[in-house]
Scaffold this active site. Structure first.
Site, PDB file in Angstrom:
ATOM      1  N   ASN A  54       1.037  -1.245   0.049  1.00  0.00           N
ATOM      2  CA  ASN A  54       0.050  -0.028   0.099  1.00  0.00           C
ATOM      3  C   ASN A  54       0.768   1.122   0.036  1.00  0.00           C
ATOM      4  O   ASN A  54       1.741   1.415   0.723  1.00  0.00           O
ATOM      5  CB  ASN A  54      -0.974   0.082   1.366  1.00  0.00           C
ATOM      6  CG  ASN A  54      -1.714   1.287   1.324  1.00  0.00           C
ATOM      7  OD1 ASN A  54      -2.000   1.951   0.460  1.00  0.00           O
ATOM      8  ND2 ASN A  54      -2.408   1.480   2.617  1.00  0.00           N
ATOM      9  N   GLU A 109     -19.765  12.692  -3.178  1.00  0.00           N
ATOM     10  CA  GLU A 109     -19.206  11.283  -2.955  1.00  0.00           C
ATOM     11  C   GLU A 109     -20.054  10.112  -3.303  1.00  0.00           C
ATOM     12  O   GLU A 109     -19.395   9.227  -3.870  1.00  0.00           O
ATOM     13  CB  GLU A 109     -18.799  11.190  -1.479  1.00  0.00           C
ATOM     14  CG  GLU A 109     -17.687  12.266  -0.975  1.00  0.00           C
ATOM     15  CD  GLU A 109     -17.280  12.284   0.696  1.00  0.00           C
ATOM     16  OE1 GLU A 109     -16.354  11.872   0.754  1.00  0.00           O
ATOM     17  OE2 GLU A 109     -18.305  12.215   1.106  1.00  0.00           O
TER      18      GLU A 109
END
Length: 619
Positions: free
Chosen positions: A100, A495
């Site tokens: 990540n 969103e």
């Protein structure tokens, strides 16, 4: 961002990995994969798209192992394809990496490794790590410290921010994890050990965890976990007990996590207040606050630093702190703060607001403020996270795990925490009398009931959503302390529903946005009965004069508002009566519900909106 899970223990490894990845879906992802080791052989399955496609691939071609790693990817380098999905391997096929973050110098390293004969098969920066570890193993030979030593040397070559989990089939039942930026948590179970990006991935198995700090490594084996710095110095890390119930991370009968978390807000607000206030004395008690009263009394400036929804909370915090403690407040985006040469001194209090405590931009801004001499404070929801460890003090929100990508209960808990901080600052600075402080506390104690009343508006808001869900644009207007709520309402709608929405201070409408208003433009006006109520009425009249539809949030059934609107084109959402400084917590509830219901009616994935991640752990 990307989700990581690793496991060593007696349980069947593939179900543990898939379950952990499922519990990390809220972070957002575009592909997934697992790698397991049995009898010295690595087996990998990967797929683009949702986790169900990976599960189907495993069902069609089963695999099992003694230990392994899993990953959900949020693309940074390379398209979201099966080829680019993690885990990635080296040339020999014996080293596996999940990652990540971003390796900033990956191209430089790739050219070097290609010159040494390495062949790459993906577009990702992650594949570089596997090849670099392979090269370090090869170069050092038997005396190089094995996988752990090769990983240390590889880490010294890499620039960027990354969380890495690495295994090698040549070193059975060993997993190496390293953190520099994005979070990693190690779980300590009964004869089993986990590493993951976030607590929900392992909460069904253990509540005993260790949060890795930057430049720290963990080595998991069948017999336990050891911790060290990147440089190799061994360190002792104390386990922390996570108090969340695993059921809290489930939907508990709600259709979506976002819906569940909206309706958990009375409890989250209550938990954030309880035990921290005294009605008798009007005092606020912030037990995690290591800054002394003298430290806070000396503060001459507060700088609030945050990103996204937390930045909107910071804007509300400006009104609260300036109004109660009479201290000037600036509110900065974490992503911009350190690039503008901020003026900071020893009498500056830098307050970072972050749900996860791991937001990369906010952490970098925190470090910049501290480097220039500021005292620091974190408002955070995750115990032991990086922001809480690096700040001089912490005010924890007690929202519990928030799984939905779009923040709801974390936001309202942040508003409450900021109100508590403002009251505490005001008392230690002598800026507020005990009687006024007690009145503010009475409002905070009543707030969960008022939030619950606002939640009863859900059916009405759903009906409004039915009327307006097919519109392409929305405008949100507010004034004073509710201007940030207009910004937050617009952000929530963007969103989760993908509708273009703008939030504006209502007084600025005439300076541009009014040109957009026509019969297809719904305007959400936040107009509680406060000192700017009449100004908001004027804005509503201006919208109606230009043919716009109005969704008005006001206190009760207000006759003045009703006379301006018509039932065919407009809607009124009657908010419970609330003290002005607490109105943002109540006013945001129907805006969250509006975003949710509109998105559901449009068929959107409200818990995992496209292109978004729960915690942005790279810049």
């Amino acid at each position: 961002m990307c989700g990581i899970i690793g496991y060593i223990g007696p349980k069947p490894v593939v179900p543990v990995l898939l379950d952990g990845l499922k519990r990390l879906e809220y972070r957002g992802y575009d592909s997934a994969g697992v790698a397991v080791v049995r009898d010295g052989v690595i087996a990998v399955r990967r797929s683009a798209g949702k986790l169900s496609r990976l599960a189907d691939a495993i069902a069609a071609d089963p695999l099992d192992g003694e230990y392994g790693v899993g990953h959900t990817r949020w693309a940074t380098h390379g398209r979201p394809t099966e080829e680019n999905a993690h885990p990635h391997r080296d040339c020999t096929g014996r080293i596996v990496v999940v990652h990540n973050g971003i390796i900033e110098n990956y191209l430089e390293l790739k050219v070097e490794l290609q010159g040494l004969g390495h062949r790459f098969v993906t577009e990702t920066d992650t594949e570089i790590v596997a090849h670099l570890v392979e090269q370090e193993l090869k170069a050092a030979g038997a005396d190089g410290g094995g996988l752990e030593g090769a990983t240390r040397r590889a880490l010294a070559r890499m620039r960027g921010m990354f969380a890495l989990v690495i295994l090698s089939s040549a070193e059975p039942r060993k997993i190496v994890a390293a953190r520099k930026g994005p979070p990693l948590v190690v779980g300590i179970g009964d004869g089993e050990y986990f590493v993951a990006s976030d607590i929900p991935a392992i909460l069904a198995h253990t509540r005993d965890v260790v949060f890795l700090a930057d430049d720290e490594m963990a080595v998991l084996t069948s017999s336990g976990v050891t911790f060290s710095t990147f440089a190799g110095a061994r360190i002792d890390r104390r386990t922390e007990r996570v108090l969340w119930d695993p059921i809290q991370a489930e939907k508990a009968g709600f259709k979506h996590f976002m819906q569940k978390e909206i309706f958990e807000q009375p409890q989250a607000v209550r938990e954030t207040v309880l035990g921290r206030v005294s009605l008798d004395t009007g005092r606020v008690f912030l037990e995690e606050m290591t800054l002394s009263d003298a430290d806070l009394a000396a503060v001459e400036q507060v700088t609030i630093i945050a990103c996204g929804t937390s930045w909107h909370a910071g804007l509300v915090g400006k009104y609260l702190i300036e109004g109660l403690a009479h201290v000037p407040v600036e509110v900065d985006y974490g992503s911009e703060y350190r690039y503008r040469a901020p003026i900071v001194g020893s009498r500056t209090l830098a307050v970072v607001i972050t749900q996860s405590g791991e937001t990369a931009d906010t952490l970098a801004a925190l470090r910049e403020a501290k480097a220039q001499g500021a005292r620091s404070l974190a408002i955070c929801n995750v115990v032991g996270s990086m922001a809480t460890r690096e700040s001089d003090g912490t005010v924890y929100t007690h929202a519990g795990p928030e799984i939905g990508v779009a923040s709801t209960k974390a936001f309202t808990s942040q508003l409450v925490a900021l109100h508590l901080l403002a009251l505490h600052l005001a008392r230690v600075r002598g800026a507020i009398a005990p009687e006024q402080s007690r009145a503010e506390i009475e409002g905070l104690l009543l707030l969960p009931t008022l939030v619950d009343q606002a939640l009863h508006l859900s059916a009405l808001v759903d009906e409004i959503a039915r009327r307006f869900y097919n519109r392409s644009d929305f405008l949100f207007l507010g004034r004073g302390i509710n201007y940030p709520i207009a910004l937050e309402g617009a952000l929530k709608l963007k969103e989760v529903s993908y509708i273009h929405a703008e939030g504006y201070p209502a007084g600025e409408m005439k300076h541009g946005p009014i040109a957009l208003i026509d019969e297809r433009m719904p305007v959400v006006a936040i107009a509680p009965r406060d000192h700017v109520f009449e100004k908001m009425l004027g804005n509503i009249q201006e919208v109606k004069a230009r043919g716009g539809s109005v969704i008005a949030l006001t206190t009760g059934r207000d006759d003045l508002v009703e006379r301006l609107l018509d039932t065919e084109h407009d809607s009124i959402i009657a908010l419970p009566e609330v003290p002005p400084r607490l109105s943002p917590v109540v006013a945001v509830i129907p805006l969250q519900l509006l975003a949710y219901h509109v998105a559901v009616r449009r068929g959107c994935d409200v818990d995992q909106p496209r292109n978004l991640a729960k915690s942005v752990t790279v810049e």
